[in-house]
Design a protein around this motif. Structure first.
Motif, PDB file in Angstrom:
ATOM      1  N   GLY A 109       0.831  -1.192   0.000  1.00 13.65           N
ATOM      2  CA  GLY A 109       0.000   0.000   0.000  1.00 13.65           C
ATOM      3  C   GLY A 109       0.864   1.240   0.000  1.00 13.65           C
ATOM      4  O   GLY A 109       1.916   1.288   0.646  1.00 13.65           O
ATOM      5  N   THR A 110       0.412   2.272  -0.723  1.00 10.74           N
ATOM      6  CA  THR A 110       1.227   3.464  -0.871  1.00 10.74           C
ATOM      7  C   THR A 110       0.350   4.705  -0.902  1.00 10.74           C
ATOM      8  O   THR A 110      -0.838   4.639  -1.193  1.00 10.74           O
ATOM      9  N   GLY A 111       0.962   5.853  -0.575  1.00 10.46           N
ATOM     10  CA  GLY A 111       0.198   7.094  -0.550  1.00 10.46           C
ATOM     11  C   GLY A 111       1.026   8.243  -0.030  1.00 10.46           C
ATOM     12  O   GLY A 111       2.156   8.463  -0.467  1.00 10.46           O
ATOM     13  N   VAL A 112       0.478   8.988   0.947  1.00 12.81           N
ATOM     14  CA  VAL A 112       1.146  10.171   1.471  1.00 12.81           C
ATOM     15  C   VAL A 112       2.413   9.794   2.248  1.00 12.81           C
ATOM     16  O   VAL A 112       3.415  10.514   2.210  1.00 12.81           O
ATOM     17  N   ASP A 113       2.396   8.676   2.921  1.00 13.38           N
ATOM     18  CA  ASP A 113       3.572   8.181   3.650  1.00 13.38           C
ATOM     19  C   ASP A 113       4.686   7.876   2.643  1.00 13.38           C
ATOM     20  O   ASP A 113       4.472   7.141   1.677  1.00 13.38           O
ATOM     21  N   PRO A 114       5.898   8.413   2.843  1.00  8.82           N
ATOM     22  CA  PRO A 114       6.989   8.160   1.887  1.00  8.82           C
ATOM     23  C   PRO A 114       7.541   6.745   1.920  1.00  8.82           C
ATOM     24  O   PRO A 114       8.371   6.397   1.072  1.00  8.82           O
ATOM     25  N   SER A 115       7.091   5.920   2.872  1.00  6.47           N
ATOM     26  CA  SER A 115       7.572   4.542   2.986  1.00  6.47           C
ATOM     27  C   SER A 115       6.404   3.572   2.811  1.00  6.47           C
ATOM     28  O   SER A 115       5.707   3.244   3.787  1.00  6.47           O
ATOM     29  N   PRO A 116       6.144   3.099   1.585  1.00  4.92           N
ATOM     30  CA  PRO A 116       5.066   2.131   1.376  1.00  4.92           C
ATOM     31  C   PRO A 116       5.245   0.894   2.250  1.00  4.92           C
ATOM     32  O   PRO A 116       6.365   0.507   2.584  1.00  4.92           O
ATOM     33  N   THR A 117       4.119   0.283   2.610  1.00  2.86           N
ATOM     34  CA  THR A 117       4.127  -0.882   3.492  1.00  2.86           C
ATOM     35  C   THR A 117       3.687  -2.119   2.726  1.00  2.86           C
ATOM     36  O   THR A 117       2.728  -2.069   1.953  1.00  2.86           O
ATOM     37  N   ALA A 118       4.385  -3.242   2.959  1.00  7.18           N
ATOM     38  CA  ALA A 118       3.998  -4.537   2.392  1.00  7.18           C
ATOM     39  C   ALA A 118       3.499  -5.423   3.525  1.00  7.18           C
ATOM     40  O   ALA A 118       4.103  -5.479   4.604  1.00  7.18           O
ATOM     41  N   TRP A 119       2.369  -6.132   3.262  1.00  6.25           N
ATOM     42  CA  TRP A 119       1.749  -6.983   4.274  1.00  6.25           C
ATOM     43  C   TRP A 119       1.564  -8.398   3.756  1.00  6.25           C
ATOM     44  O   TRP A 119       1.464  -8.637   2.546  1.00  6.25           O
ATOM     45  N   ASP A 120       1.465  -9.329   4.693  1.00  2.33           N
ATOM     46  CA  ASP A 120       1.012 -10.680   4.388  1.00  2.33           C
ATOM     47  C   ASP A 120      -0.515 -10.650   4.353  1.00  2.33           C
ATOM     48  O   ASP A 120      -1.156 -10.179   5.290  1.00  2.33           O
ATOM     49  N   LEU A 127       5.306  -7.108   6.377  1.00  4.03           N
ATOM     50  CA  LEU A 127       6.473  -7.838   5.876  1.00  4.03           C
ATOM     51  C   LEU A 127       7.700  -6.950   5.864  1.00  4.03           C
ATOM     52  O   LEU A 127       8.773  -7.338   6.313  1.00  4.03           O
ATOM     53  N   PHE A 128       7.538  -5.743   5.299  1.00 12.01           N
ATOM     54  CA  PHE A 128       8.640  -4.781   5.241  1.00 12.01           C
ATOM     55  C   PHE A 128       8.091  -3.415   4.823  1.00 12.01           C
ATOM     56  O   PHE A 128       6.956  -3.307   4.348  1.00 12.01           O
ATOM     57  N   ARG A 129       8.918  -2.389   5.050  1.00 10.92           N
ATOM     58  CA  ARG A 129       8.634  -1.044   4.572  1.00 10.92           C
ATOM     59  C   ARG A 129       9.639  -0.714   3.485  1.00 10.92           C
ATOM     60  O   ARG A 129      10.823  -1.081   3.574  1.00 10.92           O
ATOM     61  N   LEU A 130       9.182  -0.027   2.458  1.00 11.43           N
ATOM     62  CA  LEU A 130      10.063   0.400   1.371  1.00 11.43           C
ATOM     63  C   LEU A 130      10.597   1.780   1.728  1.00 11.43           C
ATOM     64  O   LEU A 130       9.954   2.808   1.489  1.00 11.43           O
ATOM     65  N   ARG A 131      11.781   1.821   2.304  1.00 11.12           N
ATOM     66  CA  ARG A 131      12.325   3.060   2.857  1.00 11.12           C
ATOM     67  C   ARG A 131      13.375   3.649   1.915  1.00 11.12           C
ATOM     68  O   ARG A 131      14.250   2.942   1.430  1.00 11.12           O
ATOM     69  N   GLY A 132      13.269   4.953   1.708  1.00  8.78           N
ATOM     70  CA  GLY A 132      14.227   5.645   0.849  1.00  8.78           C
ATOM     71  C   GLY A 132      13.678   6.928   0.273  1.00  8.78           C
ATOM     72  O   GLY A 132      14.404   7.919   0.126  1.00  8.78           O
ATOM     73  N   HIS A 133      12.393   6.957  -0.068  1.00  7.19           N
ATOM     74  CA  HIS A 133      11.784   8.187  -0.567  1.00  7.19           C
ATOM     75  C   HIS A 133      11.654   9.209   0.560  1.00  7.19           C
ATOM     76  O   HIS A 133      11.550   8.858   1.745  1.00  7.19           O
ATOM     77  N   THR A 134      11.607  10.482   0.172  1.00  6.30           N
ATOM     78  CA  THR A 134      11.487  11.563   1.151  1.00  6.30           C
ATOM     79  C   THR A 134      10.181  12.333   1.014  1.00  6.30           C
ATOM     80  O   THR A 134       9.981  13.331   1.704  1.00  6.30           O
ATOM     81  N   ASP A 135       9.308  11.879   0.118  1.00  4.54           N
ATOM     82  CA  ASP A 135       8.007  12.537  -0.063  1.00  4.54           C
ATOM     83  C   ASP A 135       6.984  11.468  -0.452  1.00  4.54           C
ATOM     84  O   ASP A 135       7.331  10.289  -0.618  1.00  4.54           O
ATOM     85  N   ALA A 136       5.755  11.891  -0.601  1.00  9.77           N
ATOM     86  CA  ALA A 136       4.656  10.974  -0.894  1.00  9.77           C
ATOM     87  C   ALA A 136       4.950  10.096  -2.108  1.00  9.77           C
ATOM     88  O   ALA A 136       5.675  10.497  -3.036  1.00  9.77           O
TER      89      ALA A 136
END
Length: 339
Positions: A109-120, A127-136
């Protein structure tokens, strides 16, 4: 056939790959499931405390549907029964898109949070967060076949991720001067195309993780990109682009060139290629759904019935069922008998 039963504006639609189920998402905090054959409402999906903005199916049969909401959560439902399966949490603000991967076992799932989240999907555990972006991050494209995700961010970059680990594979930067609203992976994993608010289109070579070519041919914010799967190869990337000037451009790389400009002055958005037919479809600002040839942009048919600008369109895998959402707040289903 027209579908219209929400009490507030419909903001998005999703069509299952087999064309059976249609989901409408609205600002009334609800989503509705429809049977496209009978026109019957299958279920009303009520869980969220803010607008339901996006829906995604787990597979071609539409077994599960994920609803992304402005309340920051993604809910999971059995499509055929309307039974809620769980709630995915962890995004800090509005979620504007979700996508299944790993054959429907996982969800991002993705949106305003700069770190999209992956779920089971089964447990709804993170499962993990996609970390690296600094904006939405307004858009993410997922390929199970390639094991990759491409995220487009308002920080002006595109990032490529490994779907198994959530690790960053490439950071595609120094291409756009403004936020990136869309990024698409080619079917063979050789290319990624991104479009920006600054009106530029960038073609990235994923083998090198580098910019192949950039074109500032639009002058208006890029809104949608679609690959022509039938013609894209390791050597050539064929794709269509729509922008805020409401034109459809058919482009080719690696040395970017504009091959065709759809001539209709009414304007277009949200373009889709038919998989097994030499056609494209796009929604018009004239309220017409336009179907045209992908080689010459010659009109094949105009589907009339809406009374306002077409917001988006969706197409079944076999190209026989087409759905459209208009600013008249109606959703229509069209049967493409000659596709």
């Amino acid at each position: 056939r027209a579908f219209k039963s929400h009490t507030d504006d419909i903001c998005n639609i999703a069509l299952s790959g087999n064309g059976k189920f249609l989901v409408t998402c609205a600002y009334d905090k609800l989503a509705k499931v429809w049977d496209t054959t009978t026109g019957d409402e299958v279920a009303t999906l009520a869980q969220h405390s803010d607008a339901v903005y996006h829906a995604a199916f787990s597979d071609a049969a539409g077994s599960l549907v994920a609803l992304s909401s402005f309340d920051g959560n993604v809910s999971l439902w059995t499509t055929a029964t309307g039974e809620m399966r769980g709630l995915c949490t962890g995004q800090k603000e509005r979620v504007v898109q979700s996508a299944f991967f790993n054959e429907g076992a996982h969800l991002v799932g993705t949106g305003v949070d700069p770190s999209p989240t992956a779920w089971d999907v089964e447990t709804q555990n993170t499962l993990f967060r996609l970390r690296g972006h600094t904006d939405a991050v307004p858009y993410i494209d997922v390929s199970d076949k390639l094991g990759l995700m491409a995220s487009a961010s308002l920080d002006g970059t595109v990032r490529i991720w490994d779907t198994r680990t959530g690790n960053s594979v490439h950071v595609l930067a120094a291409g756009h001067l403004d936020g990136v609203g869309v990024a698409k992976l080619s079917p063979d994993g050789k290319w990624c195309v991104s479009g920006s608010e600054d009106g530029t289109v960038c073609l990235w070579d994923l083998r090198a993780g580098a910019l192949s070519e950039k074109m500032n041919c639009i002058g208006k914010a890029v809104r949608d990109i679609a690959f022509d799967e039938a013609r894209t190869t390791e050597e050539l990337a064929w794709f269509a682009v729509t922008a805020d000037d409401w034109r459809v451009r058919l482009m080719r790389g690696p040395i970017l060139s504009q091959e065709t400009l759809y001539p209709d002055p009414a304007g277009m958005n949200k373009v889709i290629f038919f998989k097994d037919h030499p056609w494209m479809v796009a929604g018009g600002s004239d309220g017409i759904v336009h179907v045209f040839t992908k080689d010459t942009c010659t009109t094949v048919m105009d589907l009339e019935g809406h009374s306002a600008t077409i917001v988006t369109v969706a197409l079944s895998d076999d190209g026989r069922t087409l759905t459209s959402l208009s600013e008249d707040n109606e959703v229509r289903v069209w049967r493409m008998k000659s596709a």
